[in-house]
Design a protein around this motif. Structure first.
Motif, PDB file in Angstrom:
ATOM      1  N   GLY A  29       1.064  -1.116  -0.119  1.00  0.00           N
ATOM      2  CA  GLY A  29       0.103   0.118   0.030  1.00  0.00           C
ATOM      3  C   GLY A  29       0.792   1.314   0.043  1.00  0.00           C
ATOM      4  N   TYR A  30       2.021   1.069  -0.014  1.00  0.00           N
ATOM      5  CA  TYR A  30       2.966   2.540  -0.235  1.00  0.00           C
ATOM      6  C   TYR A  30       2.831   3.037  -1.387  1.00  0.00           C
ATOM      7  N   ASP A  31       3.108   4.339  -1.776  1.00  0.00           N
ATOM      8  CA  ASP A  31       3.259   4.923  -3.050  1.00  0.00           C
ATOM      9  C   ASP A  31       4.523   4.945  -3.069  1.00  0.00           C
ATOM     10  N   VAL A  32       5.476   4.099  -4.008  1.00  0.00           N
ATOM     11  CA  VAL A  32       6.712   4.191  -4.253  1.00  0.00           C
ATOM     12  C   VAL A  32       7.319   4.945  -5.540  1.00  0.00           C
ATOM     13  N   HIS A  33       8.153   5.646  -5.260  1.00  0.00           N
ATOM     14  CA  HIS A  33       8.738   6.378  -6.400  1.00  0.00           C
ATOM     15  C   HIS A  33      10.210   6.032  -6.250  1.00  0.00           C
ATOM     16  N   VAL A  34      10.708   5.534  -7.531  1.00  0.00           N
ATOM     17  CA  VAL A  34      11.887   4.959  -7.715  1.00  0.00           C
ATOM     18  C   VAL A  34      12.981   5.925  -8.546  1.00  0.00           C
ATOM     19  N   LEU A  35      14.182   6.325  -7.865  1.00  0.00           N
ATOM     20  CA  LEU A  35      15.236   7.107  -8.406  1.00  0.00           C
ATOM     21  C   LEU A  35      16.156   5.869  -8.807  1.00  0.00           C
ATOM     22  N   MET A  36      17.027   6.381 -10.034  1.00  0.00           N
ATOM     23  CA  MET A  36      17.984   5.451 -10.333  1.00  0.00           C
ATOM     24  C   MET A  36      19.508   6.222 -10.782  1.00  0.00           C
ATOM     25  N   THR A  37      20.466   5.702 -10.262  1.00  0.00           N
ATOM     26  CA  THR A  37      21.723   6.117 -10.908  1.00  0.00           C
ATOM     27  C   THR A  37      21.985   5.590 -12.520  1.00  0.00           C
ATOM     28  N   GLN A  38      22.749   6.337 -13.057  1.00  0.00           N
ATOM     29  CA  GLN A  38      22.815   5.794 -14.548  1.00  0.00           C
ATOM     30  C   GLN A  38      23.388   4.430 -14.435  1.00  0.00           C
ATOM     31  N   ALA A  39      24.325   4.199 -13.634  1.00  0.00           N
ATOM     32  CA  ALA A  39      24.819   2.699 -13.454  1.00  0.00           C
ATOM     33  C   ALA A  39      23.912   1.768 -12.973  1.00  0.00           C
ATOM     34  N   ALA A  40      22.935   1.948 -12.207  1.00  0.00           N
ATOM     35  CA  ALA A  40      21.864   1.189 -11.974  1.00  0.00           C
ATOM     36  C   ALA A  40      21.064   0.683 -13.174  1.00  0.00           C
ATOM     37  N   THR A  41      21.033   1.603 -14.140  1.00  0.00           N
ATOM     38  CA  THR A  41      20.157   1.249 -15.378  1.00  0.00           C
ATOM     39  C   THR A  41      20.942   0.023 -16.402  1.00  0.00           C
ATOM     40  N   ALA A  42      22.211  -0.170 -16.054  1.00  0.00           N
ATOM     41  CA  ALA A  42      22.954  -1.226 -16.731  1.00  0.00           C
ATOM     42  C   ALA A  42      22.424  -2.534 -16.327  1.00  0.00           C
ATOM     43  N   PHE A  43      22.191  -2.514 -14.962  1.00  0.00           N
ATOM     44  CA  PHE A  43      21.797  -3.794 -14.273  1.00  0.00           C
ATOM     45  C   PHE A  43      20.224  -4.217 -14.305  1.00  0.00           C
ATOM     46  N   ILE A  44      19.274  -3.115 -14.426  1.00  0.00           N
ATOM     47  CA  ILE A  44      17.728  -3.206 -14.360  1.00  0.00           C
ATOM     48  C   ILE A  44      17.302  -2.017 -15.188  1.00  0.00           C
ATOM     49  N   THR A  45      16.299  -2.348 -16.027  1.00  0.00           N
ATOM     50  CA  THR A  45      15.698  -1.052 -16.769  1.00  0.00           C
ATOM     51  C   THR A  45      14.831  -0.227 -16.156  1.00  0.00           C
ATOM     52  N   PRO A  46      14.523   1.010 -16.121  1.00  0.00           N
ATOM     53  CA  PRO A  46      13.750   1.837 -15.556  1.00  0.00           C
ATOM     54  C   PRO A  46      12.257   1.192 -15.840  1.00  0.00           C
ATOM     55  N   LEU A  47      11.996   0.973 -16.708  1.00  0.00           N
ATOM     56  CA  LEU A  47      10.594   0.447 -17.233  1.00  0.00           C
ATOM     57  C   LEU A  47      10.142  -0.444 -16.201  1.00  0.00           C
ATOM     58  N   THR A  48      10.914  -1.524 -16.132  1.00  0.00           N
ATOM     59  CA  THR A  48      10.569  -2.731 -14.992  1.00  0.00           C
ATOM     60  C   THR A  48      10.067  -1.949 -13.710  1.00  0.00           C
ATOM     61  N   LEU A  49      10.855  -1.116 -13.139  1.00  0.00           N
ATOM     62  CA  LEU A  49      10.585  -0.353 -11.724  1.00  0.00           C
ATOM     63  C   LEU A  49       9.618   0.327 -12.069  1.00  0.00           C
ATOM     64  N   GLN A  50       9.154   1.023 -13.231  1.00  0.00           N
ATOM     65  CA  GLN A  50       8.059   1.880 -13.495  1.00  0.00           C
ATOM     66  C   GLN A  50       6.567   0.879 -13.279  1.00  0.00           C
ATOM     67  N   VAL A  51       6.781  -0.363 -14.109  1.00  0.00           N
ATOM     68  CA  VAL A  51       5.726  -1.181 -14.017  1.00  0.00           C
ATOM     69  C   VAL A  51       5.082  -1.525 -12.602  1.00  0.00           C
ATOM     70  N   LEU A  52       6.467  -1.871 -11.989  1.00  0.00           N
ATOM     71  CA  LEU A  52       6.143  -2.412 -10.659  1.00  0.00           C
ATOM     72  C   LEU A  52       5.646  -1.474  -9.614  1.00  0.00           C
ATOM     73  N   SER A  53       6.300  -0.166  -9.554  1.00  0.00           N
ATOM     74  CA  SER A  53       5.907   0.776  -8.631  1.00  0.00           C
ATOM     75  C   SER A  53       4.777   1.580  -8.917  1.00  0.00           C
ATOM     76  N   LYS A  54       4.206   1.690 -10.495  1.00  0.00           N
ATOM     77  CA  LYS A  54       3.265   2.170 -10.934  1.00  0.00           C
ATOM     78  C   LYS A  54       3.591   3.808 -10.912  1.00  0.00           C
ATOM     79  N   ASN A  55       4.757   4.097 -10.873  1.00  0.00           N
ATOM     80  CA  ASN A  55       4.947   5.675 -10.992  1.00  0.00           C
ATOM     81  C   ASN A  55       6.404   5.737 -11.835  1.00  0.00           C
ATOM     82  N   PRO A  56       6.290   7.081 -12.405  1.00  0.00           N
ATOM     83  CA  PRO A  56       7.466   7.148 -13.229  1.00  0.00           C
ATOM     84  C   PRO A  56       8.934   6.981 -12.468  1.00  0.00           C
ATOM     85  N   VAL A  57       9.846   6.562 -13.499  1.00  0.00           N
ATOM     86  CA  VAL A  57      11.042   6.421 -12.665  1.00  0.00           C
ATOM     87  C   VAL A  57      11.930   7.468 -13.071  1.00  0.00           C
TER      88      VAL A  57
END
Length: 181
Positions: A29-57
């Motif tokens: 039930g939390y409203d999750v907002h995801v921030l990523m470093t550029q290096a993190a995007t080499a390991f997982i895509t922002p789109l994956t986290l956007q779909v799961l958090s239901k918020n823009p990354v």
């Protein structure tokens, strides 16, 4: 009232676990907002986290969707709890020394002093135990961060020792304890 969790993801092989963490927090039930470093995007895509958090990354510090608001400042104001998971040695060093050169560090530096701040390191054992990393962690602890210590395990590099991201159940439990303190 729904609590807002800001999940910051830095460049570590454990970044893929942010997907499960984001999903679990959203389902709680939390409203999750995801921030990523550029290096993190080499390991997982922002789109994956956007779909799961239901918020823009948020990755690009200079990308401002609304000219009337400064994105990293607004995200910091909305945050009820900030967690950096995984916390790489690089991002820990940047935070400890006040660099605001990416979305993760800029939001972190803009947080109100009373906001709970957690970090869950994940890195090679020698990097974690390095006196410089330990000094940086101490600086962050002195400035209001609580560390969720890494566990001992066989690491992605093949070494065995302390440095693996804490189990997600432990991270979620710590978030729930802190967000309602």
């Amino acid at each position: 009232m729904t609590k807002t969790i800001t999940l910051a993801v830095s460049g570590s092989i454990s970044a893929y676990k942010a997907a499960d963490l984001s999903n679990r927090l959203t389902k709680l039930g939390y409203d999750v907002h995801v921030l990523m470093t550029q290096a993190a995007t080499a390991f997982i895509t922002p789109l994956t986290l956007q779909v799961l958090s239901k918020n823009p990354v948020h990755v690009d510090l200079m990308q401002e969707e609304d000219a009337k608001r400064i994105n990293h400042i607004e995200l910091a104001k909305q945050t009820d709890l900030f967690i950096l998971a995984p916390a790489s040695a690089n991002t820990i060093a940047h935070l400890a020394h006040g660099f605001a050169d990416n979305m993760v560090t800029a939001v972190a530096l803009a947080l109100a002093e009373d906001r709970p701040k957690l970090l869950a390191p994940a890195m090679n054992t020698k990097m974690y135990d390095n006196p410089i990393t330990q000094a940086n962690l101490q600086i962050l602890k002195e400035n209001g961060y609580d560390e969720i210590e890494p566990r001992s395990s066989v690491l992605a590099c093949g070494d065995t020792g302390r440095g693996a991201l804490a189990e997600l159940d432990i991270i979620v439990k710590k978030i729930e304890e802190k967000v309602y303190e």
